[in-house]
Enzyme design. Sequence first.
Site, PDB file in Angstrom:
ATOM      1  N   SER A 121     -41.048  33.458  18.941  1.00 41.28           N
ATOM      2  CA  SER A 121     -42.287  33.075  19.612  1.00 41.28           C
ATOM      3  C   SER A 121     -43.459  32.773  18.689  1.00 41.28           C
ATOM      4  O   SER A 121     -44.522  32.367  19.163  1.00 41.28           O
ATOM      5  CB  SER A 121     -42.708  34.158  20.617  1.00 41.28           C
ATOM      6  OG  SER A 121     -43.006  35.366  19.957  1.00 41.28           O
TER       7      SER A 121
ATOM      8  N   LYS B 200     -49.360  39.936  24.963  1.00 40.99           N
ATOM      9  CA  LYS B 200     -49.789  39.171  23.790  1.00 40.99           C
ATOM     10  C   LYS B 200     -51.256  38.758  23.901  1.00 40.99           C
ATOM     11  O   LYS B 200     -51.987  38.762  22.910  1.00 40.99           O
ATOM     12  CB  LYS B 200     -48.882  37.960  23.599  1.00 40.99           C
ATOM     13  CG  LYS B 200     -47.476  38.359  23.157  1.00 40.99           C
ATOM     14  CD  LYS B 200     -46.537  37.181  23.003  1.00 40.99           C
ATOM     15  CE  LYS B 200     -45.181  37.667  22.519  1.00 40.99           C
ATOM     16  NZ  LYS B 200     -44.196  36.586  22.361  1.00 40.99           N
TER      17      LYS B 200
END
EC number: 3.4.21.53
Length: 348
Positions: free
Chosen positions: A244, A289
């Site tokens: 990611s 996140k």
Amino acid sequence: MSRRAATLTVASVIVLLLAVVGSVMPVPYVALTPGPTKNTLGTDDDGRPLITIDGRKTYPDEGHLNFTTVTYRGGPGGRIDLFTALTGWLDGDTAVVPEETIFPKDESQKQVEQENTRQMQNSQQSAEAAALRELGIDVATRVVIEDVQKDRPADGVLKPGDEITAVDGTKATSVTQIVDAMSAHDIGDTVNVTYKRAGKEHEAALKTVADPTGERAVVGIVLADQFKIPFKIDISVGDIGGPSAGLMFSLAIVDRLTPGSLTQGKFIAGTGTITPDGEVGAIGGIQQKMIAAREAGATIFLTPADNCPDARTARPDGLRLVRADTLHGTIQAINAINTGKGDVPGCE
């Protein structure tokens, strides 16, 4: 002792017993929390640059291009208890998800960690290729075998490190091309694979079998694109795994290789997988996140398009969401923020 007092005493004992049991009862769930966030333009805890480029002129940037991570608790090797799961469900910063979401039933915790490491390595290579192609720098590609699955048609024929050069006589220079060629076959068909080993070319005729879903024809190989970069790029992030951070790696490489400052001193964070052609893909743990980014000081968060619906509903105060579809479009969006001119795609 009165009947009422006795009832209360028994009830209290039962509650206490349930509390004790709940505190030690393992459950098949994983708790996801905001993890570390690291500036791809900066250094690690030991003062070493996260990204080092040798053989090409580079330029400094005082801003931030932070990639974000998720920390997990639980898993087959150390399940969380019931109370931890319940506490996580009540905590807005934590996501509690079924164990198989992170650890497929047919894979051990060690296998998952190894896969995450492999994904990070592939992500770094894709990020390098995407950045250089964005800058118009030629990048040659080849496809190599990373793993051969046991008891599959390729087992004993092909080996890790073999380079696949063609399928059914058609030249192949990317994993995508090979997957597409394989998809054209029915289960039970024979596929002709041309490969290089130790500089010599060979051919193998392999009869396909069904994949675990029973829907696709496979021969049992795990492939990866490898890129010939014309100078040295080294990305070092320690034991962090997964794909990611690809978008943020690409942005940092582009920034380091071009004059001026892409960030203009801003604290930008983000997430997203990246393909060698610069396409940005969705990730997991978007809520955690974003929280990690905002707590670190970010004011702008680069968000893969497919993650926008979830990000929009969980956005922390003070964090601007910028939709990221491609590397090129993301760079244009950052430049538009800096100049105040042009469109900035959001997650609205």
